[in-house]
Design an enzyme around this catalytic site. Structure first.
Site, PDB file in Angstrom:
ATOM      1  N   GLY A 269      15.770   4.306  -5.889  1.00  0.00           N
ATOM      2  CA  GLY A 269      15.333   2.933  -5.684  1.00  0.00           C
ATOM      3  C   GLY A 269      15.751   2.328  -4.362  1.00  0.00           C
ATOM      4  N   PRO A 312      16.510   9.624  -4.351  1.00  0.00           N
ATOM      5  CA  PRO A 312      15.688   8.862  -3.404  1.00  0.00           C
ATOM      6  C   PRO A 312      14.318   9.502  -3.229  1.00  0.00           C
ATOM      7  CG  PRO A 312      17.243  10.249  -2.227  1.00  0.00           C
ATOM      8  CD  PRO A 312      17.570  10.390  -3.684  1.00  0.00           C
ATOM      9  N   GLY A 313      13.311   8.686  -3.076  1.00  0.00           N
ATOM     10  CA  GLY A 313      11.955   9.195  -2.821  1.00  0.00           C
ATOM     11  C   GLY A 313      11.294   8.395  -1.721  1.00  0.00           C
ATOM     12  N   TYR A 358       0.914  -4.651  -6.918  1.00  0.00           N
ATOM     13  CA  TYR A 358       2.227  -5.287  -6.875  1.00  0.00           C
ATOM     14  C   TYR A 358       2.327  -6.464  -5.909  1.00  0.00           C
ATOM     15  CZ  TYR A 358       3.149  -0.521  -8.544  1.00  0.00           C
ATOM     16  OH  TYR A 358       3.094   0.670  -9.213  1.00  0.00           O
ATOM     17  N   CYS A 385     -15.661  -2.749  -4.249  1.00  0.00           N
ATOM     18  CA  CYS A 385     -16.309  -3.887  -4.890  1.00  0.00           C
ATOM     19  C   CYS A 385     -15.313  -4.614  -5.791  1.00  0.00           C
ATOM     20  CB  CYS A 385     -17.531  -3.412  -5.680  1.00  0.00           C
ATOM     21  SG  CYS A 385     -18.628  -4.753  -6.140  1.00  0.00           S
ATOM     22  N   GLU A 386     -14.263  -5.125  -5.189  1.00  0.00           N
ATOM     23  CA  GLU A 386     -13.206  -5.866  -5.878  1.00  0.00           C
ATOM     24  C   GLU A 386     -12.674  -6.938  -4.939  1.00  0.00           C
ATOM     25  OE1 GLU A 386     -11.770  -5.675  -8.864  1.00  0.00           O
ATOM     26  OE2 GLU A 386     -12.632  -3.838  -9.678  1.00  0.00           O
ATOM     27  N   TYR A 415       3.891   6.413  -2.323  1.00  0.00           N
ATOM     28  CA  TYR A 415       3.092   5.700  -3.317  1.00  0.00           C
ATOM     29  C   TYR A 415       1.731   5.248  -2.806  1.00  0.00           C
ATOM     30  CZ  TYR A 415       7.505   5.805  -5.763  1.00  0.00           C
ATOM     31  OH  TYR A 415       8.663   6.226  -6.353  1.00  0.00           O
TER      32      TYR A 415
END
Length: 482
Positions: A269, A312-313, A358, A385-386, A415
């Site tokens: 994190g 960790p990533g 998010y 289309c959003e 991500y």
């Protein structure tokens, strides 16, 4: 799908061409023509060769960050008489190249699905250095992990104790496991909230950890390594880790008095800078703070300091990545405070879902040139289309940004590819690694032919009308190759 957070407009920069060192990959710069250069390769050359949208990953930055995190966390652990194992959290971004890079820099690998396990094994990862997460691991996935010799399976629920024990016994193995618990600590940036209970899908209540740990130890086919906890994402300091470690070590001490318990996994994190407003502490400072907290808690509870593990990533791969787009439509829109320019690009939420999911904030710059034009407030929109298809909610670009310009969005190494989709039948972009002036594809981009090949109602060349019996077409691959 709409953004989950209100727009926060950063202050107008003195120079909308500037590249904040904390946000962009280390060594990123503009050349004499004003073009963005990453890993020694200029953005225009990358776009011309591989097309856009395009994920670009600086290999040297990934490797250097992996080595830095491993060193910092291990040195902090050694300062209190322990040692640390550092797992790269593959969910951030996983490919064969990444597995090899982090492995060569001394990291183990954390996976959380059968597919991620398959990639790690196919890339040559040592199974003994793989941790297998997941709140709903299937029996087949557990059996495969046991058979492969995975170093640790993280038990996420009561029911998994029996599932993993049975799979290990059937294979004639003793499987090493950790128990994921919820410490009640929720952390993000420099703040954390400590509660008595957690209402979430991951882990088991801390209040039942001794009970479940005892049950794990009752199985001859299981080797209980210790407790595991993950407290949040985008954490900028050690305070949340310290509180969580204190809670975990109180329970660790109870279990350690019953039988040896060698490890404590504090998860990951660790945060990164997506914009200049983000200011994460250096990992060396965070690691030292965690180590002091662990040592103090062990002293209070009169237990030896356990071996530590971390995952960790984002903090390894996120800052190493950028995404390149080509600008299409420019649309000035009046606002209460003036004008905002909607800059539409040839990608969007299919290659970066984080803003829509998010309310994530990002930084954008023109990558193909520099400009003397004054800064204009922009919102970088995708082509889907959003109404919520936004890549960068609010930032500043030179006022003369125009169709055909190449723009780059920073800190997209984590991500983005891993959450990518084919929404509106948009092919997923390639991932290109750059290093020392060279570029190569590490994940092939998709083509429209790939999308058609998976549709069983479309005739494949030389095959005839596709149907359920011709599902082998779904294995077709394509895309740009170097």
């Amino acid at each position: 799908m709409a953004s989950s957070a209100p727009s926060v407009v950063p202050p107008a920069p003195a120079d909308p061409n500037a590249l904040a060192p904390a946000v962009w990959p280390e060594g990123a710069r503009r050349d004499e023509h004003g073009r963005l250069v990453v890993g020694g390769v200029d953005a225009e050359a990358l776009a011309a060769r591989f097309g856009t949208p395009l994920y670009v990953l600086d290999e040297r930055v990934v490797r250097e960050r992996a080595a830095r995190f491993r060193t910092a966390l291990d040195e902090a652990a050694r300062s209190i008489g322990s040692e640390a194992t550092v797992y790269y959290a593959g969910k951030a971004f996983l490919s064969a190249a990444i597995v090899r890079w982090v492995g060569e820099e001394g990291l183990s690998v954390d996976v959380c699905s059968g597919g991620e396990l398959a990639i790690a094994l196919a890339a040559g990862a040592d199974p003994a250095r793989i941790g297998f997460h997941g709140n709903n691991k299937s029996v087949a996935e557990i059996e495969r992990a046991v058979a492969a010799g995975v170093g640790a399976i993280i038990i996420d629920s009561e029911i998994e104790i029996e599932r993993v024990a049975h799979a290990a016994a059937a294979a004639g193995r003793v499987q090493r496991v950790r128990l994921r618990v919820n410490s009640g600590v929720h952390a993000s940036t420099h703040e954390f909230l400590a509660t008595a209970h957690e209402d979430q899908k991951f882990g088991v209540p801390l209040s039942r950890a001794v009970e479940f740990g005892t049950r794990i130890r009752a199985h001859a086919s299981l080797d209980f390594l210790g407790l595991h906890c993950h407290i949040g994402s985008q954490i900028f300091d050690s305070a949340g880790f310290a509180e969580s470690a204190e809670r975990l070590l109180a329970v660790h001490a109870e279990l350690a008095r019953l039988a040896p318990l060698p490890e404590l996994n504090l998860g990951g994190g660790f945060g990164i800078a997506y914009t200049e407003a983000d200011d994460p502490a250096p990992i060396e400072r965070i690691a030292a703070g965690i180590a002091r907290s662990v040592e103090a808690a062990c002293r209070v509870h009169d237990v030896p300091v356990p071996k530590l593990a971390f995952e960790p990533g984002r903090s390894i791969v996120g800052p190493a990545g950028i995404t390149l787009y080509t600008v299409g439509t420019i649309k000035p829109v009046p606002t209460d405070d003036g004008w905002r320019h909607y800059v539409s690009v040839d990608g969007g939420m299919s290659d970066n879902a984080r803003t829509a999911l998010y309310g994530a904030a990002y930084t954008v710059r023109i990558a193909s040139r520099a400009s003397d034009a004054p800064a204009a407030l922009v919102r970088v929109a995708g082509k889907h289309c959003e109404s919520g298809d936004i890549v960068v909610d609010a930032d500043w670009l030179p006022h003369d940004v125009a169709p055909g310009d190449l723009v780059a969005v920073a800190a997209t190494g984590a991500y983005c590819w891993s959450l990518a989709s084919n929404y509106n039948h948009q092919p997923r972009p390639a991932v290109v690694a750059v290093r020392d002036g060279e570029a190569r594809v590490i994940v092939r981009g998709e083509t429209e032919a790939d999308l058609l090949a998976r549709d069983a109602g479309i005739a494949a060349p030389g095959v005839g009308a596709a149907g359920p019996e011709t599902s082998d077409q779904a294995t077709a691959t394509g895309g740009t190759t170097a």
